[in-house]
Design a protein around this motif. Structure first.
Motif, PDB file in Angstrom:
ATOM      1  N   VAL A 188       0.733  -1.198   0.026  1.00 49.91           N
ATOM      2  CA  VAL A 188      -0.021   0.134   0.080  1.00 49.91           C
ATOM      3  C   VAL A 188       0.559   1.235   0.100  1.00 49.91           C
ATOM      4  O   VAL A 188       1.673   1.407   0.790  1.00 49.91           O
ATOM      5  CB  VAL A 188      -0.831   0.103   1.281  1.00 49.91           C
ATOM      6  CG1 VAL A 188      -1.609   1.393   1.363  1.00 49.91           C
ATOM      7  CG2 VAL A 188      -1.827  -0.991   1.092  1.00 49.91           C
ATOM      8  N   VAL A 189       0.412   2.333  -0.924  1.00 44.27           N
ATOM      9  CA  VAL A 189       1.164   3.579  -0.759  1.00 44.27           C
ATOM     10  C   VAL A 189       0.299   4.306   0.209  1.00 44.27           C
ATOM     11  O   VAL A 189       0.948   4.837   0.890  1.00 44.27           O
ATOM     12  CB  VAL A 189       1.304   4.268  -2.168  1.00 44.27           C
ATOM     13  CG1 VAL A 189       1.714   5.503  -2.030  1.00 44.27           C
ATOM     14  CG2 VAL A 189       1.999   3.523  -3.202  1.00 44.27           C
ATOM     15  N   ASN A 190      -0.958   4.426  -0.352  1.00 46.18           N
ATOM     16  CA  ASN A 190      -1.977   5.082   0.572  1.00 46.18           C
ATOM     17  C   ASN A 190      -3.290   4.766   0.457  1.00 46.18           C
ATOM     18  O   ASN A 190      -3.547   4.116  -0.742  1.00 46.18           O
ATOM     19  CB  ASN A 190      -1.977   6.573   0.530  1.00 46.18           C
ATOM     20  CG  ASN A 190      -2.255   7.260  -0.868  1.00 46.18           C
ATOM     21  OD1 ASN A 190      -2.020   6.706  -1.613  1.00 46.18           O
ATOM     22  ND2 ASN A 190      -3.293   8.084  -0.503  1.00 46.18           N
ATOM     23  N   ILE A 191      -4.159   4.758   1.327  1.00 47.39           N
ATOM     24  CA  ILE A 191      -5.611   4.523   1.330  1.00 47.39           C
ATOM     25  C   ILE A 191      -6.495   5.934   1.617  1.00 47.39           C
ATOM     26  O   ILE A 191      -6.079   6.447   2.747  1.00 47.39           O
ATOM     27  CB  ILE A 191      -6.187   3.452   2.217  1.00 47.39           C
ATOM     28  CG1 ILE A 191      -5.245   2.268   1.982  1.00 47.39           C
ATOM     29  CG2 ILE A 191      -7.447   3.209   2.639  1.00 47.39           C
ATOM     30  CD1 ILE A 191      -5.458   1.196   3.039  1.00 47.39           C
ATOM     31  N   ASP A 192      -7.253   6.196   0.811  1.00 53.17           N
ATOM     32  CA  ASP A 192      -8.197   7.362   1.185  1.00 53.17           C
ATOM     33  C   ASP A 192      -9.612   6.829   1.168  1.00 53.17           C
ATOM     34  O   ASP A 192      -9.884   5.979   0.398  1.00 53.17           O
ATOM     35  CB  ASP A 192      -8.102   8.543   0.126  1.00 53.17           C
ATOM     36  CG  ASP A 192      -8.733   9.637   0.613  1.00 53.17           C
ATOM     37  OD1 ASP A 192      -9.120   9.821   1.830  1.00 53.17           O
ATOM     38  OD2 ASP A 192      -8.910  10.584  -0.179  1.00 53.17           O
ATOM     39  N   THR A 193     -10.387   7.153   2.220  1.00 53.32           N
ATOM     40  CA  THR A 193     -11.737   6.945   2.779  1.00 53.32           C
ATOM     41  C   THR A 193     -12.558   8.022   2.817  1.00 53.32           C
ATOM     42  O   THR A 193     -12.355   8.993   3.205  1.00 53.32           O
ATOM     43  CB  THR A 193     -11.905   5.740   3.537  1.00 53.32           C
ATOM     44  OG1 THR A 193     -11.422   6.390   4.803  1.00 53.32           O
ATOM     45  CG2 THR A 193     -11.060   4.604   3.384  1.00 53.32           C
ATOM     46  N   VAL A 194     -13.965   7.666   2.544  1.00 57.37           N
ATOM     47  CA  VAL A 194     -15.068   8.606   3.078  1.00 57.37           C
ATOM     48  C   VAL A 194     -16.331   7.675   3.532  1.00 57.37           C
ATOM     49  O   VAL A 194     -16.393   6.636   2.883  1.00 57.37           O
ATOM     50  CB  VAL A 194     -15.683   9.324   1.606  1.00 57.37           C
ATOM     51  CG1 VAL A 194     -16.726  10.277   1.945  1.00 57.37           C
ATOM     52  CG2 VAL A 194     -14.361   9.926   0.755  1.00 57.37           C
ATOM     53  N   ILE A 195     -16.773   8.012   4.600  1.00 50.49           N
ATOM     54  CA  ILE A 195     -17.899   7.298   5.163  1.00 50.49           C
ATOM     55  C   ILE A 195     -18.876   8.425   5.205  1.00 50.49           C
ATOM     56  O   ILE A 195     -18.855   9.752   5.734  1.00 50.49           O
ATOM     57  CB  ILE A 195     -17.446   6.961   6.720  1.00 50.49           C
ATOM     58  CG1 ILE A 195     -16.275   6.355   6.865  1.00 50.49           C
ATOM     59  CG2 ILE A 195     -18.573   6.104   7.277  1.00 50.49           C
ATOM     60  CD1 ILE A 195     -15.734   6.372   8.161  1.00 50.49           C
ATOM     61  N   ILE A 196     -20.224   7.828   4.532  1.00 50.24           N
ATOM     62  CA  ILE A 196     -21.240   8.649   4.687  1.00 50.24           C
ATOM     63  C   ILE A 196     -22.243   8.107   5.679  1.00 50.24           C
ATOM     64  O   ILE A 196     -22.965   7.082   5.342  1.00 50.24           O
ATOM     65  CB  ILE A 196     -21.818   8.809   3.217  1.00 50.24           C
ATOM     66  CG1 ILE A 196     -20.823   9.075   2.327  1.00 50.24           C
ATOM     67  CG2 ILE A 196     -22.944   9.982   3.218  1.00 50.24           C
ATOM     68  CD1 ILE A 196     -21.173   8.865   0.650  1.00 50.24           C
ATOM     69  N   TYR A 232     -17.105   4.973   0.498  1.00 56.84           N
ATOM     70  CA  TYR A 232     -15.993   4.922  -0.701  1.00 56.84           C
ATOM     71  C   TYR A 232     -14.636   5.076  -0.148  1.00 56.84           C
ATOM     72  O   TYR A 232     -14.137   5.403   0.653  1.00 56.84           O
ATOM     73  CB  TYR A 232     -16.163   6.130  -1.522  1.00 56.84           C
ATOM     74  CG  TYR A 232     -17.561   6.458  -2.153  1.00 56.84           C
ATOM     75  CD1 TYR A 232     -17.992   5.791  -3.297  1.00 56.84           C
ATOM     76  CD2 TYR A 232     -18.528   7.239  -1.591  1.00 56.84           C
ATOM     77  CE1 TYR A 232     -19.106   6.138  -3.966  1.00 56.84           C
ATOM     78  CE2 TYR A 232     -19.689   7.309  -2.125  1.00 56.84           C
ATOM     79  CZ  TYR A 232     -20.105   6.817  -3.106  1.00 56.84           C
ATOM     80  OH  TYR A 232     -21.268   7.131  -3.660  1.00 56.84           O
ATOM     81  N   THR A 233     -13.919   4.109  -1.086  1.00 60.49           N
ATOM     82  CA  THR A 233     -12.239   4.000  -0.828  1.00 60.49           C
ATOM     83  C   THR A 233     -11.465   3.989  -2.234  1.00 60.49           C
ATOM     84  O   THR A 233     -11.888   3.430  -3.041  1.00 60.49           O
ATOM     85  CB  THR A 233     -12.082   2.677  -0.200  1.00 60.49           C
ATOM     86  OG1 THR A 233     -12.605   2.429   1.082  1.00 60.49           O
ATOM     87  CG2 THR A 233     -10.458   2.324  -0.086  1.00 60.49           C
ATOM     88  N   VAL A 234     -10.299   4.730  -2.106  1.00 59.14           N
ATOM     89  CA  VAL A 234      -9.310   4.507  -3.052  1.00 59.14           C
ATOM     90  C   VAL A 234      -7.914   4.179  -2.579  1.00 59.14           C
ATOM     91  O   VAL A 234      -7.429   4.420  -1.196  1.00 59.14           O
ATOM     92  CB  VAL A 234      -9.107   6.007  -3.744  1.00 59.14           C
ATOM     93  CG1 VAL A 234      -8.103   5.763  -4.674  1.00 59.14           C
ATOM     94  CG2 VAL A 234     -10.403   6.156  -4.550  1.00 59.14           C
ATOM     95  N   VAL A 235      -7.296   3.154  -3.013  1.00 62.62           N
ATOM     96  CA  VAL A 235      -6.435   2.586  -2.824  1.00 62.62           C
ATOM     97  C   VAL A 235      -5.455   2.546  -3.696  1.00 62.62           C
ATOM     98  O   VAL A 235      -5.774   2.465  -4.940  1.00 62.62           O
ATOM     99  CB  VAL A 235      -6.310   1.114  -2.342  1.00 62.62           C
ATOM    100  CG1 VAL A 235      -5.187   0.299  -2.193  1.00 62.62           C
ATOM    101  CG2 VAL A 235      -7.392   0.603  -1.385  1.00 62.62           C
ATOM    102  N   LEU A 236      -4.119   2.944  -3.495  1.00 63.20           N
ATOM    103  CA  LEU A 236      -2.924   3.157  -4.613  1.00 63.20           C
ATOM    104  C   LEU A 236      -1.870   2.117  -3.891  1.00 63.20           C
ATOM    105  O   LEU A 236      -1.601   1.961  -2.616  1.00 63.20           O
ATOM    106  CB  LEU A 236      -2.393   4.473  -4.399  1.00 63.20           C
ATOM    107  CG  LEU A 236      -0.965   4.561  -5.566  1.00 63.20           C
ATOM    108  CD1 LEU A 236      -1.525   4.481  -6.892  1.00 63.20           C
ATOM    109  CD2 LEU A 236      -0.494   5.977  -5.487  1.00 63.20           C
ATOM    110  N   LEU A 237      -1.550   1.175  -4.838  1.00 63.12           N
ATOM    111  CA  LEU A 237      -0.416   0.001  -4.569  1.00 63.12           C
ATOM    112  C   LEU A 237       0.821   0.286  -5.365  1.00 63.12           C
ATOM    113  O   LEU A 237       0.744   0.809  -6.410  1.00 63.12           O
ATOM    114  CB  LEU A 237      -0.872  -1.194  -4.905  1.00 63.12           C
ATOM    115  CG  LEU A 237      -2.271  -1.683  -4.299  1.00 63.12           C
ATOM    116  CD1 LEU A 237      -2.840  -3.215  -4.636  1.00 63.12           C
ATOM    117  CD2 LEU A 237      -2.333  -1.596  -2.631  1.00 63.12           C
ATOM    118  N   THR A 238       1.767  -0.271  -4.801  1.00 67.02           N
ATOM    119  CA  THR A 238       3.293  -0.013  -5.633  1.00 67.02           C
ATOM    120  C   THR A 238       4.000  -1.309  -5.650  1.00 67.02           C
ATOM    121  O   THR A 238       3.675  -2.222  -4.638  1.00 67.02           O
ATOM    122  CB  THR A 238       4.073   1.189  -5.243  1.00 67.02           C
ATOM    123  OG1 THR A 238       4.952   1.255  -6.018  1.00 67.02           O
ATOM    124  CG2 THR A 238       4.634   0.899  -3.906  1.00 67.02           C
TER     125      THR A 238
END
Ligand code: MG
Length: 163
Positions: free
Chosen positions: A93-101, A151-157
């Protein structure tokens, strides 16, 4: 270095008589999320984002809700299995960004707890995880406090050979 990005979405219905788990953290509330597992709507979106990033389908394909062995399972266990797949393909994982509604409960006081919980499950630094929470402005099923979505976005390297 090579990079892969993935996105995830999930929604679960709120119901009385269940504990509320978000990101593996138990949020104090009089309702919880309905689901075959513990209903952790945020960890499910993170699983889907990771699976998407490595083109490995979705959480439903890996952990079907028709399987009795996944009944009531802690979603942290599912995420750990998904991250094993990611690591087996050489990615991290590089980073994980999340939104909870969520209209309710108010999640702002627990964002740090949720962030720490995800970091602990994945054994990565908390600074690589972002947790944002917002209401649905009273609109729709989420606004009526009947569901929580994420919603989630994940970046992997992955380090290319020879680098
Ligand atoms: Mg789900």
């Amino acid at each position: 270095m090579s990079y892969r990005i993935g996105m995830g979405y999930d929604i679960h219905r709120l119901t009385e008589g269940r504990k509320l788990f978000i990101g593996g953290f138990e949020v104090p509330y009089f309702k919880g999320l309905l689901g075959h597992s513990d209903g952790d709507v945020l960890l499910h979106a993170i699983c889907d984002a990771m699976l998407g990033a490595i083109s490995e389908g979705d959480i439903g394909a890996h952990f079907p809700d028709t399987e009795p062995k996944f009944q009531g399972i802690a979603s942290a266990e599912l995420l750990i299995k998904v991250y094993e797949l990611v690591k087996n393909k050489g990615y991290k994982v590089v980073n994980i960004d999340t939104v909870i509604i969520a209209q309710e409960p108010v999640l702002a006081p627990f964002k740090k707890n949720i962030q720490n919980s995800i970091a602990e499950i994945l054994d990565i630094k908390t600074e690589f995880i972002s947790v944002k929470a917002k209401t649905n402005e009273g609109l729709g099923d989420i606004g009526k406090k009947e569901a929580i979505a994420t919603y989630t976005v994940v970046l992997l390297t992955k380090e290319a050979k020879g680098e």
